[in-house]
Scaffold this motif. Structure first.
Motif, PDB file in Angstrom:
ATOM      1  N   LEU A  77       0.849  -1.196   0.000  1.00 18.52           N
ATOM      2  CA  LEU A  77       0.000   0.000   0.000  1.00 18.52           C
ATOM      3  C   LEU A  77       0.881   1.240   0.000  1.00 18.52           C
ATOM      4  O   LEU A  77       1.863   1.308   0.742  1.00 18.52           O
ATOM      5  CB  LEU A  77      -0.936   0.013   1.216  1.00 18.52           C
ATOM      6  N   ARG A  78       0.522   2.188  -0.846  1.00 15.34           N
ATOM      7  CA  ARG A  78       1.163   3.496  -0.819  1.00 15.34           C
ATOM      8  C   ARG A  78       0.080   4.564  -0.710  1.00 15.34           C
ATOM      9  O   ARG A  78      -1.015   4.419  -1.273  1.00 15.34           O
ATOM     10  CB  ARG A  78       2.011   3.730  -2.076  1.00 15.34           C
ATOM     11  N   ALA A  79       0.377   5.605   0.035  1.00 12.66           N
ATOM     12  CA  ALA A  79      -0.571   6.703   0.226  1.00 12.66           C
ATOM     13  C   ALA A  79       0.123   8.008  -0.153  1.00 12.66           C
ATOM     14  O   ALA A  79       1.304   8.194   0.143  1.00 12.66           O
ATOM     15  CB  ALA A  79      -1.054   6.760   1.674  1.00 12.66           C
ATOM     16  N   PHE A  80      -0.627   8.911  -0.779  1.00 12.33           N
ATOM     17  CA  PHE A  80      -0.049  10.134  -1.324  1.00 12.33           C
ATOM     18  C   PHE A  80      -0.864  11.352  -0.906  1.00 12.33           C
ATOM     19  O   PHE A  80      -2.103  11.322  -0.912  1.00 12.33           O
ATOM     20  CB  PHE A  80       0.002  10.065  -2.856  1.00 12.33           C
ATOM     21  N   ASP A  81      -0.146  12.432  -0.598  1.00 12.47           N
ATOM     22  CA  ASP A  81      -0.807  13.682  -0.208  1.00 12.47           C
ATOM     23  C   ASP A  81      -1.142  14.485  -1.462  1.00 12.47           C
ATOM     24  O   ASP A  81      -0.576  15.541  -1.728  1.00 12.47           O
ATOM     25  CB  ASP A  81       0.098  14.486   0.723  1.00 12.47           C
ATOM     26  N   THR A  82      -2.098  13.967  -2.227  1.00  7.78           N
ATOM     27  CA  THR A  82      -2.496  14.617  -3.473  1.00  7.78           C
ATOM     28  C   THR A  82      -3.477  15.769  -3.249  1.00  7.78           C
ATOM     29  O   THR A  82      -3.830  16.467  -4.208  1.00  7.78           O
ATOM     30  CB  THR A  82      -3.141  13.595  -4.424  1.00  7.78           C
ATOM     31  N   PHE A  83      -3.911  15.966  -2.007  1.00  3.79           N
ATOM     32  CA  PHE A  83      -4.837  17.053  -1.668  1.00  3.79           C
ATOM     33  C   PHE A  83      -4.333  17.798  -0.429  1.00  3.79           C
ATOM     34  O   PHE A  83      -4.972  17.754   0.628  1.00  3.79           O
ATOM     35  CB  PHE A  83      -6.243  16.511  -1.407  1.00  3.79           C
ATOM     36  N   PRO A  84      -3.180  18.461  -0.503  1.00  7.65           N
ATOM     37  CA  PRO A  84      -2.669  19.162   0.684  1.00  7.65           C
ATOM     38  C   PRO A  84      -3.677  20.160   1.253  1.00  7.65           C
ATOM     39  O   PRO A  84      -4.476  20.746   0.518  1.00  7.65           O
ATOM     40  CB  PRO A  84      -1.422  19.884   0.150  1.00  7.65           C
ATOM     41  N   MET A  85      -3.638  20.334   2.543  1.00  8.56           N
ATOM     42  CA  MET A  85      -4.492  21.236   3.327  1.00  8.56           C
ATOM     43  C   MET A  85      -5.894  20.667   3.591  1.00  8.56           C
ATOM     44  O   MET A  85      -6.627  21.179   4.422  1.00  8.56           O
ATOM     45  CB  MET A  85      -4.639  22.615   2.681  1.00  8.56           C
ATOM     46  N   THR A  86      -6.281  19.611   2.867  1.00  9.70           N
ATOM     47  CA  THR A  86      -7.583  18.991   3.083  1.00  9.70           C
ATOM     48  C   THR A  86      -7.387  17.650   3.788  1.00  9.70           C
ATOM     49  O   THR A  86      -6.266  17.180   3.965  1.00  9.70           O
ATOM     50  CB  THR A  86      -8.302  18.744   1.748  1.00  9.70           C
ATOM     51  N   HIS A  87      -8.507  16.995   4.135  1.00 10.69           N
ATOM     52  CA  HIS A  87      -8.386  15.683   4.780  1.00 10.69           C
ATOM     53  C   HIS A  87      -8.273  14.557   3.766  1.00 10.69           C
ATOM     54  O   HIS A  87      -8.059  13.405   4.141  1.00 10.69           O
ATOM     55  CB  HIS A  87      -9.583  15.434   5.706  1.00 10.69           C
ATOM     56  N   HIS A  88      -8.382  14.872   2.489  1.00  9.01           N
ATOM     57  CA  HIS A  88      -8.389  13.829   1.465  1.00  9.01           C
ATOM     58  C   HIS A  88      -6.986  13.268   1.225  1.00  9.01           C
ATOM     59  O   HIS A  88      -5.987  13.994   1.315  1.00  9.01           O
ATOM     60  CB  HIS A  88      -8.959  14.381   0.162  1.00  9.01           C
ATOM     61  N   VAL A  89      -6.944  11.994   0.891  1.00  8.01           N
ATOM     62  CA  VAL A  89      -5.679  11.303   0.640  1.00  8.01           C
ATOM     63  C   VAL A  89      -5.935  10.233  -0.413  1.00  8.01           C
ATOM     64  O   VAL A  89      -7.016   9.635  -0.449  1.00  8.01           O
ATOM     65  CB  VAL A  89      -5.127  10.681   1.943  1.00  8.01           C
ATOM     66  N   GLU A  90      -4.976  10.028  -1.287  1.00  5.77           N
ATOM     67  CA  GLU A  90      -5.110   9.019  -2.342  1.00  5.77           C
ATOM     68  C   GLU A  90      -4.232   7.818  -1.970  1.00  5.77           C
ATOM     69  O   GLU A  90      -3.052   7.989  -1.631  1.00  5.77           O
ATOM     70  CB  GLU A  90      -4.657   9.586  -3.684  1.00  5.77           C
ATOM     71  N   CYS A  91      -4.803   6.629  -2.054  1.00  6.55           N
ATOM     72  CA  CYS A  91      -4.070   5.401  -1.753  1.00  6.55           C
ATOM     73  C   CYS A  91      -4.082   4.476  -2.959  1.00  6.55           C
ATOM     74  O   CYS A  91      -5.029   4.484  -3.755  1.00  6.55           O
ATOM     75  CB  CYS A  91      -4.701   4.666  -0.562  1.00  6.55           C
ATOM     76  N   VAL A  92      -3.051   3.675  -3.082  1.00  4.16           N
ATOM     77  CA  VAL A  92      -3.025   2.582  -4.047  1.00  4.16           C
ATOM     78  C   VAL A  92      -2.673   1.317  -3.277  1.00  4.16           C
ATOM     79  O   VAL A  92      -1.657   1.268  -2.580  1.00  4.16           O
ATOM     80  CB  VAL A  92      -2.004   2.826  -5.174  1.00  4.16           C
ATOM     81  N   ALA A  93      -3.553   0.319  -3.400  1.00  5.26           N
ATOM     82  CA  ALA A  93      -3.372  -0.942  -2.684  1.00  5.26           C
ATOM     83  C   ALA A  93      -3.162  -2.073  -3.676  1.00  5.26           C
ATOM     84  O   ALA A  93      -3.844  -2.135  -4.711  1.00  5.26           O
ATOM     85  CB  ALA A  93      -4.580  -1.236  -1.804  1.00  5.26           C
ATOM     86  N   LEU A  94      -2.226  -2.946  -3.381  1.00  8.42           N
ATOM     87  CA  LEU A  94      -2.001  -4.151  -4.182  1.00  8.42           C
ATOM     88  C   LEU A  94      -2.523  -5.349  -3.403  1.00  8.42           C
ATOM     89  O   LEU A  94      -2.083  -5.627  -2.289  1.00  8.42           O
ATOM     90  CB  LEU A  94      -0.508  -4.331  -4.477  1.00  8.42           C
ATOM     91  N   LEU A  95      -3.474  -6.070  -4.027  1.00  8.94           N
ATOM     92  CA  LEU A  95      -4.039  -7.264  -3.422  1.00  8.94           C
ATOM     93  C   LEU A  95      -3.676  -8.462  -4.289  1.00  8.94           C
ATOM     94  O   LEU A  95      -3.789  -8.413  -5.521  1.00  8.94           O
ATOM     95  CB  LEU A  95      -5.561  -7.137  -3.308  1.00  8.94           C
ATOM     96  N   THR A  96      -3.259  -9.520  -3.662  1.00 10.38           N
ATOM     97  CA  THR A  96      -2.876 -10.724  -4.392  1.00 10.38           C
ATOM     98  C   THR A  96      -3.566 -11.941  -3.787  1.00 10.38           C
ATOM     99  O   THR A  96      -3.981 -11.924  -2.625  1.00 10.38           O
ATOM    100  CB  THR A  96      -1.351 -10.949  -4.360  1.00 10.38           C
ATOM    101  N   HIS A  97      -3.683 -12.998  -4.602  1.00  5.51           N
ATOM    102  CA  HIS A  97      -4.282 -14.246  -4.149  1.00  5.51           C
ATOM    103  C   HIS A  97      -3.166 -15.290  -4.052  1.00  5.51           C
ATOM    104  O   HIS A  97      -2.515 -15.583  -5.056  1.00  5.51           O
ATOM    105  CB  HIS A  97      -5.368 -14.705  -5.110  1.00  5.51           C
ATOM    106  N   PRO A  98      -2.935 -15.874  -2.894  1.00  4.80           N
ATOM    107  CA  PRO A  98      -1.772 -16.748  -2.714  1.00  4.80           C
ATOM    108  C   PRO A  98      -1.805 -18.020  -3.559  1.00  4.80           C
ATOM    109  O   PRO A  98      -0.761 -18.653  -3.763  1.00  4.80           O
ATOM    110  CB  PRO A  98      -1.807 -17.082  -1.220  1.00  4.80           C
ATOM    111  N   THR A  99      -2.969 -18.410  -4.061  1.00  8.05           N
ATOM    112  CA  THR A  99      -3.056 -19.656  -4.815  1.00  8.05           C
ATOM    113  C   THR A  99      -3.081 -19.415  -6.319  1.00  8.05           C
ATOM    114  O   THR A  99      -3.301 -20.365  -7.091  1.00  8.05           O
ATOM    115  CB  THR A  99      -4.294 -20.474  -4.399  1.00  8.05           C
ATOM    116  N   ARG A 100      -2.891 -18.167  -6.735  1.00 13.32           N
ATOM    117  CA  ARG A 100      -2.970 -17.872  -8.174  1.00 13.32           C
ATOM    118  C   ARG A 100      -1.697 -17.303  -8.693  1.00 13.32           C
ATOM    119  O   ARG A 100      -0.928 -16.737  -7.974  1.00 13.32           O
ATOM    120  CB  ARG A 100      -4.155 -16.919  -8.445  1.00 13.32           C
TER     121      ARG A 100
END
Length: 393
Positions: free
Chosen positions: A370-393
């Protein structure tokens, strides 16, 4: 209780741009405060038995992270657009990191150390797309917090040159709303909205943006990231985490004008396939035109959950960038049913991310990164990118 003033000790930050305090057995969500402060709160809203809302109108014991807001209307009773102008840049990012971690813990049962990464350019002059409203006298401004009241402004310190400064000197029809954008070529575009009618008031109805090593010509009032560095940065993370190779298949859900689809298309090459799904007809039209040089991209218009019922090629990786409410159970179930190896989830709301990560976990996917970025400084908003994987695939 509305209008009453109470002295409280401010506790932890909460999702939504406020902190939590308690008094007389009730929770108070306090704006314009910071954790650890002692403040006088004026109650601004009291509609629920368990909690109420208020503004810190007097600071009795200030946090070392407190600063003077650079905007004169970023105060109690003023503009509702910014939440953290009274905090240092480092403190703002720490507050957002705490919110993301708390939502993952509370909604997905995950303990995750979160760092919100700073973008270039600092706290001011970054917002390239702004929505403003004219008050009863035709003066432009922004809405107060949780209110339709318009707060007239002479400028906006977080707005990029060519947005607010380009229109505040003019008088507009009372109640009119404006969408102002300054594009990558420094041209200003103004769309005026009156009820259901929209008209181009200035600068043309097509903007030029640059990201992922491409120029994009898209609708001036369409969706594009408001921070000038955000689109490129998010595209880079999607590229790094997709795991796609030549000849493979990827999906880009809630694809907008096709930014991530273009990235995936480059990875899978002419023998691969990218399915881009978007519900907005105007965004689909932009995507079809802007991605015409990439025949491996199949653009589909419609609601994501319905398009996924079609006979589509099976994806190795699914990228999704849902609206603020998140993808939800129906979409997550439909993705899991196609058994992709990876899911790259771009999220603009930590609570929606937490809920959807929990649903994915129930389908066998785990949060790998997971990475999170301050793409909206001064506000409460934040942009995240999450990587989800399946262990059997």
């Amino acid at each position: 209780m509305t209008g009453r003033r109470i002295t409280v000790d401010v506790g932890a930050v909460a999702h939504g741009g406020h902190c939590v305090a308690r008094a007389e057995g009730r929770v108070i969500f306090v704006r314009h405060a910071l954790p650890g402060e002692r403040v006088v709160v004026e109650i601004t809203e009291d509609r629920h038995a368990a909690f109420c809302r208020g503004d810190a109108v007097e600071i009795l014991d200030a946090s070392p992270d407190r600063v003077v807001p650079p905007c004169p209307v970023a105060v109690p009773g003023g503009c509702g657009g910014c939440d953290w102008q009274h905090a240092t840049a480092k403190a703002q990012r720490a507050l957002k990191a705490a919110v993301v971690a708390e939502q993952l813990r509370r909604l997905a049962g995950l303990e995750w150390t979160v760092e919100v990464e700073e973008l270039a350019g600092g706290l001011l002059d970054w917002r390239t797309r702004v929505r403003m409203t004219a008050d009863g006298k035709g003066r432009l401004g922004f809405r107060a917090h949780r209110s339709h009241r318009v707060v007239p402004v002479d400028g906006c310190p977080i707005a990029a040159p060519g947005t607010v400064d380009a229109v505040v000197g003019d008088t507009w029809a009372p109640g009119a709303e404006l969408e102002i954008a300054v594009d990558a070529t420094a041209h200003t575009h103004v769309t005026e909205i009156r009820g259901r009618r929209r008209r181009t008031a200035r600068g043309g109805d097509t903007v030029v943006e640059r990201a992922a090593r491409r120029d994009w010509r898209i609708a001036a009032d369409g969706f594009w990231q408001v921070h000038p560095d955000a689109a490129d940065l998010l595209a880079e993370v999607v590229s790094d985490w997709s795991g796609l190779g030549q000849g493979e298949c990827g999906w880009d859900l809630y694809g907008g004008v096709g930014l991530f689809a273009a990235v995936l298309a480059e990875q899978v090459g002419p023998l691969g396939t990218v399915v881009a799904v978007e519900s907005s007809p105007s965004a689909v039209a932009d995507a079809e035109r802007e991605l015409a040089d990439l025949p491996q991209v199949l653009v589909r218009q419609g609601r994501v959950e319905r398009v996924m019922e079609e006979d589509l090629p099976a994806p190795k990786t699914v990228v999704l960038d849902p609206p603020r409410k998140g993808a939800g159970k129906a979409v997550v179930d439909a993705i899991a049913a196609r058994a992709p190896e990876r899911v790259v989830y771009v999220a603009c709301d930590p609570a929606a991310l937490g809920r959807d990560v929990a649903i994915f976990a129930g389908r066998g996917y785990r949060l790998e990164n997971l990475r999170a970025f301050d793409t909206f400084p001064m506000t409460h908003h934040v942009e995240c990118v999450a990587l989800l994987t399946h262990p059997t695939r």
